[in-house]
Write an enzyme that holds these catalytic residues in place. Structure first.
Site, PDB file in Angstrom:
ATOM      1  CG  MET A  32      -1.902  -1.206   1.148  1.00  0.00           C
ATOM      2  SD  MET A  32      -3.445  -0.929   2.024  1.00  0.00           S
ATOM      3  CE  MET A  32      -2.842  -0.733   3.683  1.00  0.00           C
ATOM      4  CG  LEU A  35       7.226   1.351  -1.071  1.00  0.00           C
ATOM      5  CD1 LEU A  35       7.956   1.079  -2.392  1.00  0.00           C
ATOM      6  CD2 LEU A  35       6.308   0.185  -0.722  1.00  0.00           C
ATOM      7  CG  HIS A  39       7.070  -2.178   1.904  1.00  0.00           C
ATOM      8  ND1 HIS A  39       6.984  -1.046   2.692  1.00  0.00           N
ATOM      9  CD2 HIS A  39       5.867  -2.786   2.007  1.00  0.00           C
ATOM     10  CE1 HIS A  39       5.773  -0.971   3.230  1.00  0.00           C
ATOM     11  NE2 HIS A  39       5.081  -2.020   2.838  1.00  0.00           N
ATOM     12  N   GLY A 149       5.119 -10.023   3.835  1.00  0.00           N
ATOM     13  CA  GLY A 149       5.916  -9.976   5.058  1.00  0.00           C
ATOM     14  C   GLY A 149       5.252 -10.751   6.195  1.00  0.00           C
ATOM     15  CD  GLU A 150       7.863 -15.137   8.764  1.00  0.00           C
ATOM     16  OE1 GLU A 150       8.471 -14.750   9.784  1.00  0.00           O
ATOM     17  OE2 GLU A 150       7.976 -16.276   8.301  1.00  0.00           O
ATOM     18  CG  ASP A 152       0.841  -7.074   7.919  1.00  0.00           C
ATOM     19  OD1 ASP A 152       0.280  -6.489   8.853  1.00  0.00           O
ATOM     20  OD2 ASP A 152       1.589  -6.500   7.111  1.00  0.00           O
ATOM     21  CD  GLN A 155      -1.710  -8.646   4.476  1.00  0.00           C
ATOM     22  OE1 GLN A 155      -2.541  -7.760   4.603  1.00  0.00           O
ATOM     23  NE2 GLN A 155      -0.475  -8.384   4.091  1.00  0.00           N
ATOM     24  CB  VAL A 178      12.657  -5.557   8.001  1.00  0.00           C
ATOM     25  CG1 VAL A 178      13.889  -4.669   8.101  1.00  0.00           C
ATOM     26  CG2 VAL A 178      12.843  -6.585   6.895  1.00  0.00           C
ATOM     27  CB  SER A 188       3.490   2.730   6.494  1.00  0.00           C
ATOM     28  OG  SER A 188       2.767   1.567   6.351  1.00  0.00           O
TER      29      SER A 188
HETATM   30  O1  PAF Z   1       0.030  -5.637   3.644  1.00  0.00           O
HETATM   31  C1  PAF Z   1      -0.419  -4.740   2.903  1.00  0.00           C
HETATM   32  O2  PAF Z   1       0.207  -3.725   2.631  1.00  0.00           O
HETATM   33  C2  PAF Z   1      -1.819  -4.886   2.321  1.00  0.00           C
HETATM   34  O3  PAF Z   1      -2.680  -5.484   3.233  1.00  0.00           O
HETATM   35  C3  PAF Z   1      -1.849  -5.626   0.968  1.00  0.00           C
HETATM   36  C4  PAF Z   1      -1.391  -7.057   1.090  1.00  0.00           C
HETATM   37  C5  PAF Z   1      -0.989  -4.885  -0.039  1.00  0.00           C
HETATM   38  C6  PAF Z   1      -3.285  -5.647   0.425  1.00  0.00           C
HETATM   39  O4  PAF Z   1      -3.796  -4.372   0.262  1.00  0.00           O
END
Ligand code: PAF
Length: 293
Positions: A32, A35, A39, A149-150, A152, A155, A178, A188
């Site tokens: 999103m 960065l 990322h 990334g771990e 999240d 997710q 990281v 972020s």
């Molecule tokens: O982790 C993120 O930045 C967001 O949830 C993703 C995976 C880009 C989906 O919008």
């Protein structure tokens, strides 16, 4: 060389089709924006495994359960493009919301099980938004590999589950969290912390690591989590949304450390919600037993 910015899915598809004709392997790193090194480390891993790397930048309105949070989300496309140029990503795919969700858009991808509990409880609708946009991004890019990334962690499970269930032909690769030099997980959202809050924030990771060690030394799960919760509040966090031990493989709740596990937390520091998680190693004897089995 700077990454080409692409906004239209048909344009993205024709670039990807040309890469395919050349037999190139393609990776995607969904983001999103805003960065940071977390990322960029995913982009570097992607570049090491694929010939072409697409970074997506889309602030997905569907995954924000709070309008103020969406409005406050940093929008830094220019800086993001400059950072991607330094690592060598090939395309920055940054579609518009009106193209991603045109009038009449009516589909939602909902993953049950792994979306329940943890962030799923405190951010209603969040994982439906994530699952829907990730499904679209994976299908739009048609990549062979996707990097998440771990940090999240829930997710990551949601994404793995939807890819499996929907037979999306892509390999999901996880990158480790990281951290800043003081241990704070990069996010972020860290930019929203005041100086005083920023000084308190690393305690969250410290407490997680300490608690994980205690659990691996056979401390009772209930006791360790109670002490950790108190320590987080004592460190200046205003609220602990959750602090739980879950199975690494499927996020099942755990009350005894009998399988590889994760300790996951969400806590508020002032107006900022931070999440983090750490691996919990099995006690030595159990680890040896499982390795032998
Ligand atoms: O982790 C993120 O930045 C967001 O949830 C993703 C995976 C880009 C989906 O919008």
């Amino acid at each position: 060389m700077s990454a080409a910015i692409v906004r239209i899915v048909s344009e993205l598809r024709s670039i990807v089709a040309a890469w395919r004709r050349e037999g190139l392997r393609i990776a995607v790193v969904p983001t999103m924006g805003a960065l940071h090194e977390g990322h960029l480390s995913l982009v570097r891993s992607a570049l090491a495994k694929a010939d072409r790397v697409i970074v997506t930048l889309f602030i997905n309105p569907m995954q924000f359960n709070n309008a103020a949070d969406l409005a406050a989300y940093p929008r830094t496309e220019h800086d993001d493009a400059a950072k991607l140029a330094t690592v060598g990503a090939h395309i920055l795919y940054a579609p518009n919301a009106a193209d991603m969700y045109p009038p009449g858009f009516a589909t939602s991808v909902s993953v049950s099980g792994v979306s329940d509990g943890l962030c799923g409880t405190f951010r209603p609708g969040h994982f439906d938004g994530v699952a829907t946009v990730v499904t679209k991004l994976l299908l739009q890019t048609g990549a062979d590999l996707a990097f998440f990334g771990e940090k999240d962690f829930q997710q990551l499970h949601v994404v793995r589950q939807l890819v499996r269930d929907l037979d999306i032909p892509i390999e999901i690769i996880a990158g480790p969290t990281v951290r800043e030099a003081d241990g704070l997980a990069m996010s972020s959202r860290n930019a929203r912390l005041s100086l005083a809050e920023r000084n308190k924030a690393p305690r969250l990771a410290e407490i997680l690591v300490q608690t994980a060690r205690q659990l691996s030394s056979r401390e009772s799960v209930v006791r360790a989590l109670t002490v950790a919760r108190e320590a987080i509040l004592a460190a200046g966090f205003s609220r602990v949304e959750y602090l739980e031990l879950r199975a690494d493989s499927n996020l099942a709740p755990m009350l005894t450390l009998d399988r590889p596990a994760r300790l996951l937390v969400a806590a508020w520091l002032g107006e900022t919600r931070l999440i983090d998680n750490v691996e919990v190693a099995l006690p030595r004897a159990e680890a040896l037993h499982q390795a032998a089995a």
